[in-house]
Motif scaffolding. Structure first.
Motif, mmCIF file in Angstrom:
data_model
loop_
_atom_site.group_PDB
_atom_site.id
_atom_site.type_symbol
_atom_site.label_atom_id
_atom_site.label_comp_id
_atom_site.label_asym_id
_atom_site.label_seq_id
_atom_site.Cartn_x
_atom_site.Cartn_y
_atom_site.Cartn_z
ATOM 1 N N GLY A 44 0.720 -1.216 0.143
ATOM 2 C CA GLY A 44 0.092 -0.059 0.046
ATOM 3 C C GLY A 44 0.775 1.157 -0.141
ATOM 4 O O GLY A 44 0.207 2.450 0.154
ATOM 5 N N TRP A 45 2.251 1.164 0.124
ATOM 6 C CA TRP A 45 2.863 2.412 0.258
ATOM 7 C C TRP A 45 3.851 2.584 -1.030
ATOM 8 O O TRP A 45 4.605 1.478 -1.674
ATOM 9 N N ALA A 46 4.313 3.647 -1.400
ATOM 10 C CA ALA A 46 5.097 3.999 -2.477
ATOM 11 C C ALA A 46 5.935 4.780 -2.006
ATOM 12 O O ALA A 46 6.126 5.712 -1.009
ATOM 13 N N GLY A 47 7.468 4.738 -2.338
ATOM 14 C CA GLY A 47 8.574 5.506 -1.907
ATOM 15 C C GLY A 47 9.120 6.325 -3.159
ATOM 16 O O GLY A 47 8.947 6.179 -4.033
ATOM 17 N N GLY A 48 9.891 7.314 -2.710
ATOM 18 C CA GLY A 48 10.555 8.186 -3.641
ATOM 19 C C GLY A 48 11.721 9.192 -3.089
ATOM 20 O O GLY A 48 12.296 8.806 -2.089
ATOM 21 N N ASP A 49 11.874 10.046 -3.979
ATOM 22 C CA ASP A 49 13.036 11.233 -3.775
ATOM 23 C C ASP A 49 14.298 10.305 -3.952
ATOM 24 O O ASP A 49 14.503 9.184 -4.489
ATOM 25 N N SER A 50 15.531 10.848 -3.373
ATOM 26 C CA SER A 50 16.775 10.476 -3.924
ATOM 27 C C SER A 50 17.168 9.271 -3.194
ATOM 28 O O SER A 50 18.048 8.571 -3.485
ATOM 29 N N SER A 51 16.448 8.923 -1.944
ATOM 30 C CA SER A 51 16.904 7.816 -1.202
ATOM 31 C C SER A 51 15.338 7.276 -0.814
ATOM 32 O O SER A 51 14.658 7.883 -0.049
ATOM 33 N N ALA A 52 15.189 5.991 -1.173
ATOM 34 C CA ALA A 52 14.000 5.327 -0.952
ATOM 35 C C ALA A 52 13.881 5.021 0.541
ATOM 36 O O ALA A 52 14.968 4.702 1.248
ATOM 37 N N PRO A 53 12.663 5.048 1.079
ATOM 38 C CA PRO A 53 12.552 4.663 2.611
ATOM 39 C C PRO A 53 12.752 3.100 2.492
ATOM 40 O O PRO A 53 12.505 2.368 1.649
ATOM 41 N N VAL A 54 12.947 2.724 3.954
ATOM 42 C CA VAL A 54 13.348 1.258 3.946
ATOM 43 C C VAL A 54 12.523 0.713 5.177
ATOM 44 O O VAL A 54 12.277 1.542 6.258
ATOM 45 N N LEU A 55 12.320 -0.602 5.492
ATOM 46 C CA LEU A 55 11.531 -1.062 6.637
ATOM 47 C C LEU A 55 12.334 -1.213 7.739
ATOM 48 O O LEU A 55 13.617 -1.549 7.581
ATOM 49 N N SER A 56 11.991 -0.982 8.900
ATOM 50 C CA SER A 56 12.801 -0.990 10.033
ATOM 51 C C SER A 56 12.154 -1.795 11.308
ATOM 52 O O SER A 56 10.823 -1.648 11.318
ATOM 53 N N ASP A 57 12.705 -2.294 12.154
ATOM 54 C CA ASP A 57 12.205 -2.808 13.402
ATOM 55 C C ASP A 57 12.174 -1.911 14.655
ATOM 56 O O ASP A 57 11.749 -2.483 15.536
ATOM 57 N N GLU A 58 12.564 -0.786 14.456
ATOM 58 C CA GLU A 58 12.544 0.212 15.407
ATOM 59 C C GLU A 58 11.068 1.114 15.571
ATOM 60 O O GLU A 58 10.615 2.037 15.124
ATOM 61 N N ALA A 59 10.108 0.079 15.968
ATOM 62 C CA ALA A 59 8.759 0.364 15.882
ATOM 63 C C ALA A 59 8.250 1.028 17.242
ATOM 64 O O ALA A 59 8.620 0.833 18.439
ATOM 65 N N HIS A 60 7.056 1.724 16.845
ATOM 66 C CA HIS A 60 6.411 2.498 18.188
ATOM 67 C C HIS A 60 5.543 1.223 18.781
ATOM 68 O O HIS A 60 5.407 1.014 19.852
ATOM 69 N N THR A 61 4.750 0.490 17.863
ATOM 70 C CA THR A 61 3.729 -0.575 18.356
ATOM 71 C C THR A 61 4.123 -1.660 17.027
ATOM 72 O O THR A 61 4.674 -1.143 15.851
ATOM 73 N N GLY A 62 3.970 -2.928 17.352
ATOM 74 C CA GLY A 62 3.806 -3.685 16.377
ATOM 75 C C GLY A 62 5.416 -4.224 16.108
ATOM 76 O O GLY A 62 6.064 -3.980 16.947
ATOM 77 N N ALA A 63 5.680 -4.521 15.019
ATOM 78 C CA ALA A 63 6.930 -5.240 14.622
ATOM 79 C C ALA A 63 7.894 -4.082 13.720
ATOM 80 O O ALA A 63 8.960 -4.335 13.553
ATOM 81 N N HIS A 64 7.188 -3.165 12.968
ATOM 82 C CA HIS A 64 7.874 -2.355 12.125
ATOM 83 C C HIS A 64 7.409 -1.154 11.984
ATOM 84 O O HIS A 64 6.426 -0.611 12.543
ATOM 85 N N SER A 65 8.502 -0.227 11.549
ATOM 86 C CA SER A 65 7.951 1.137 11.295
ATOM 87 C C SER A 65 8.915 1.506 9.844
ATOM 88 O O SER A 65 9.273 0.408 9.303
ATOM 89 N N MET A 66 8.725 2.706 9.269
ATOM 90 C CA MET A 66 9.603 3.033 8.024
ATOM 91 C C MET A 66 10.343 3.991 8.514
ATOM 92 O O MET A 66 10.103 4.973 9.166
ATOM 93 N N LEU A 67 11.780 3.709 8.116
ATOM 94 C CA LEU A 67 12.880 4.583 8.243
ATOM 95 C C LEU A 67 13.004 5.530 6.770
ATOM 96 O O LEU A 67 13.106 5.066 5.681
ATOM 97 N N LEU A 68 12.906 7.034 6.979
ATOM 98 C CA LEU A 68 13.155 8.037 5.961
ATOM 99 C C LEU A 68 14.439 8.451 6.350
ATOM 100 O O LEU A 68 14.956 9.077 7.523
ATOM 101 N N SER A 69 15.668 8.259 5.441
ATOM 102 C CA SER A 69 16.775 8.826 5.637
ATOM 103 C C SER A 69 17.661 9.054 4.363
ATOM 104 O O SER A 69 17.426 8.307 3.548
ATOM 105 N N ARG A 70 18.662 10.247 4.407
ATOM 106 C CA ARG A 70 19.484 10.302 3.636
ATOM 107 C C ARG A 70 20.773 10.321 4.185
ATOM 108 O O ARG A 70 21.389 11.123 4.612
ATOM 109 N N PRO A 71 21.482 9.087 4.291
ATOM 110 C CA PRO A 71 22.603 8.853 5.076
ATOM 111 C C PRO A 71 23.966 9.745 4.752
ATOM 112 O O PRO A 71 24.529 10.068 5.339
ATOM 113 N N GLY A 72 23.941 10.119 3.264
ATOM 114 C CA GLY A 72 25.194 10.711 2.895
ATOM 115 C C GLY A 72 24.783 12.414 2.898
ATOM 116 O O GLY A 72 25.759 13.112 2.543
ATOM 117 N N GLY A 73 23.550 12.758 3.165
ATOM 118 C CA GLY A 73 23.288 14.112 3.284
ATOM 119 C C GLY A 73 23.030 14.569 1.615
ATOM 120 O O GLY A 73 23.042 13.980 0.636
#
Length: 223
Positions: A44-73
């Motif tokens: 149900g989700w689409a990602g974009g921009d110069s760095s695509a979001p990735v699945l993470s287990d750093e969750a508020h509830t449940g097992a997953h959240s989504m990480l939005l990040s540009r590691p290199g700036g």
């Protein structure tokens, strides 16, 4: 004195029937728990921009959240959903018109001193026409949220002709400074839609009966 007890009682029954307004989430898979095994990304989700979001287990509830990040700036990472086209939810209907839904989601992370994070909410009509756009709402500008923090926003009333909701969220950053990263975790996205109840035929019959009783009482009073 005119006795209004009977009509008032009927009106009370009608109001009780109208109390059955239903609430639903206008965002599909907002907790990112249903995963496409072929892509390891939430359905149900689409990602974009110069760095695509990735699945993470750093969750508020449940097992997953989504990480939005540009590691290199120098870039950004975005996540979005069209509730109808991407999320597969039913189209909005006339029963949603006039509702002013609340958007709530949870975030944590750091945008770095040169970064920010923002979101927007839109109502989409036939042919992809944008009927309403909240504009970009900034919720992190150069700062960090070390604990999960709830972000809330009340959208404008849903207009006639709206078919879908579009939710967009991203982070953008310049050069990484002071050893800080650009990494935003997003979880538990909820858009509370309230569907107006449709009166049942029996409710109309009660209303007609109440009006008849009221008319008879008025006529007796005048006589």
């Amino acid at each position: 004195m005119l006795n209004l007890k009977a009509p008032v009682a009927i009106a009370t029954l009608l109001l009780a029937g109208a109390a059955g307004a239903a609430t639903t989430n206008g965002i599909a898979n907002g907790g990112f728990e249903t995963i496409n095994p072929a892509t390891n990304l939430p359905f149900g989700w689409a990602g974009g921009d110069s760095s695509a979001p990735v699945l993470s287990d750093e969750a508020h509830t449940g097992a997953h959240s989504m990480l939005l990040s540009r590691p290199g700036g120098f870039g950004g990472s975005a996540l979005e959903q069209n509730s109808l086209g991407d999320g597969g939810l039913p189209a909005l209907t006339a029963a949603n018109v006039g509702d002013t839904p609340w958007l709530n989601f949870w975030v944590k992370g750091d945008v770095s001193p040169t970064g920010n994070a923002k979101y927007s909410l839109s109502y989409i009509g036939d042919g992809g026409v944008v009927l309403y756009d909240s504009g970009l709402q900034h919720f992190m500008d150069g700062n960090a949220k070390t604990d999960w923090t709830q972000i809330s926003f009340q959208a404008a009333a849903i207009p006639a002709g709206a078919q879908a909701v579009r939710f967009f969220i991203n982070t953008a950053v310049g050069p990484l400074l002071d050893g800080r990263v650009n990494a935003i975790y997003v979880d538990d996205i909820q858009l509370t839609l309230t569907t107006a109840p449709v009166p049942e035929p029996s409710s109309y019959a009660l209303l007609a009966g109440g009006l008849a009783v009221l008319g008879m009482a008025v006529r007796r009073r005048r006589a």
